[in-house]
Design a protein around this motif. Structure first.
Motif, PDB file in Angstrom:
ATOM      1  N   VAL A 154       3.155   5.262   3.156  1.00 45.32           N
ATOM      2  CA  VAL A 154       4.510   4.706   3.095  1.00 45.32           C
ATOM      3  C   VAL A 154       5.097   4.604   4.502  1.00 45.32           C
TER       4      VAL A 154
ATOM      5  N   HIS B  26       8.171  -1.963  -0.598  1.00 48.45           N
ATOM      6  CA  HIS B  26       8.087  -0.698   0.137  1.00 48.45           C
ATOM      7  C   HIS B  26       9.053   0.333  -0.447  1.00 48.45           C
TER       8      HIS B  26
ATOM      9  N   TRP C 121       5.897   0.968   6.796  1.00 48.18           N
ATOM     10  CA  TRP C 121       7.204   0.699   7.399  1.00 48.18           C
ATOM     11  C   TRP C 121       7.078   0.488   8.917  1.00 48.18           C
TER      12      TRP C 121
END
Length: 255
Positions: A240, A199, A244
């Motif tokens: 992104v 990530h 998360w």
């Protein structure tokens, strides 16, 4: 999402002749300067770009789904190890990074809106704030990693934290009174570093792409008629953020 590209200047027919030394290119462009030669209309170019981006995001989700499946399997095999190991993560730092990413996702969306309205300065401002949030995320992640390195909470054979029933690795110097973790806790940290590391790489890539978009916006490449690159980088940044949002509860909150 945005479809303003479809309102741009109508495409003109292709020319018949070619540039000297550039076979395959029309001598007179068939539309706005930003319209690629292989597209007939701005709307066609915009739709193709969005379709390509969504295909890319879909394969990214498939890629991350592999590590999510691995997490689910190992957690079902070693629930006590995962529960004990997850308490070693800093939930305040994790929550802070979640807030930072959510805010950056909003600023990325606002950069698209500003670009659609032809507000160049505002677009740059929102992109700069988004980039700043990305750097804040990485700084917080650095301090999290630093603590794991110091405590020996490392993946695989590098794990150096005491566990029940023996040590998987060597105890770090100066840590004679650290609490023991359940056996197999090193598996949790292997997944932790793989998932958060991948990530973080995506965050770094996003920073690089946003700097490129920021430079292009500063040079006046985008307008009310052409803002596709801003739209696409915002879509990437939303991915992104989305990844998360799944990583945070899985790694930090589930006991």
């Amino acid at each position: 999402m945005s479809t303003a590209a479809s309102h741009a200047e109508p495409a003109r027919p292709h020319g018949d002749s070619h540039h000297a030394g550039e076979p395959g290119h029309d001598e007179e462009h068939h539309g706005p300067a930003w319209l690629a030669h292989h597209f007939d209309t701005p709307a066609q170019q915009f739709d193709a770009a969005k379709l390509g981006m969504w295909a890319f995001l879909a394969q990214e989700l498939l890629f991350f789904s592999g590590v999510f499946v691995a997490y689910g399997i190992f957690r079902s095999w070693y629930p006590e190890a995962f529960s004990g190991a997850s308490h070693q993560l800093d939930r305040v730092m994790g929550a802070s990074n979640t807030i930072v990413l959510l805010f950056s996702s909003w600023t990325a969306a606002m950069s698209v809106r500003s670009s659609q309205l032809g507000k160049k300065a505002q677009t740059s401002g929102y992109l700069i704030v988004t980039i700043a949030c990305a750097f804040i995320f990485l700084v917080v992640k650095y301090f999290e990693y630093q603590h794991k390195f110091h405590a020996g909470l490392l993946p695989g054979k590098f794990f150096g934290h005491p566990v029940d029933g023996g040590l998987f690795g060597a105890i770090p110097a100066g840590h004679g009174h650290v609490p023991h973790l359940p056996a197999k806790a090193h598996i949790f940290f292997s997944l932790y570093f793989v998932m958060t590391g991948i990530h973080a790489i995506h965050v770094i890539v996003g920073i690089g792409v946003m700097f490129w978009i920021l430079k292009r916006n500063a040079s006046g490449e985008f307008s009310k008629e052409f803002f596709t690159p801003v739209d696409l980088v915002a879509l990437y940044w939303h991915l992104v953020d989305l990844i998360w949002i799944y990583l945070f509860p899985l790694l930090y909150l589930i006991d």
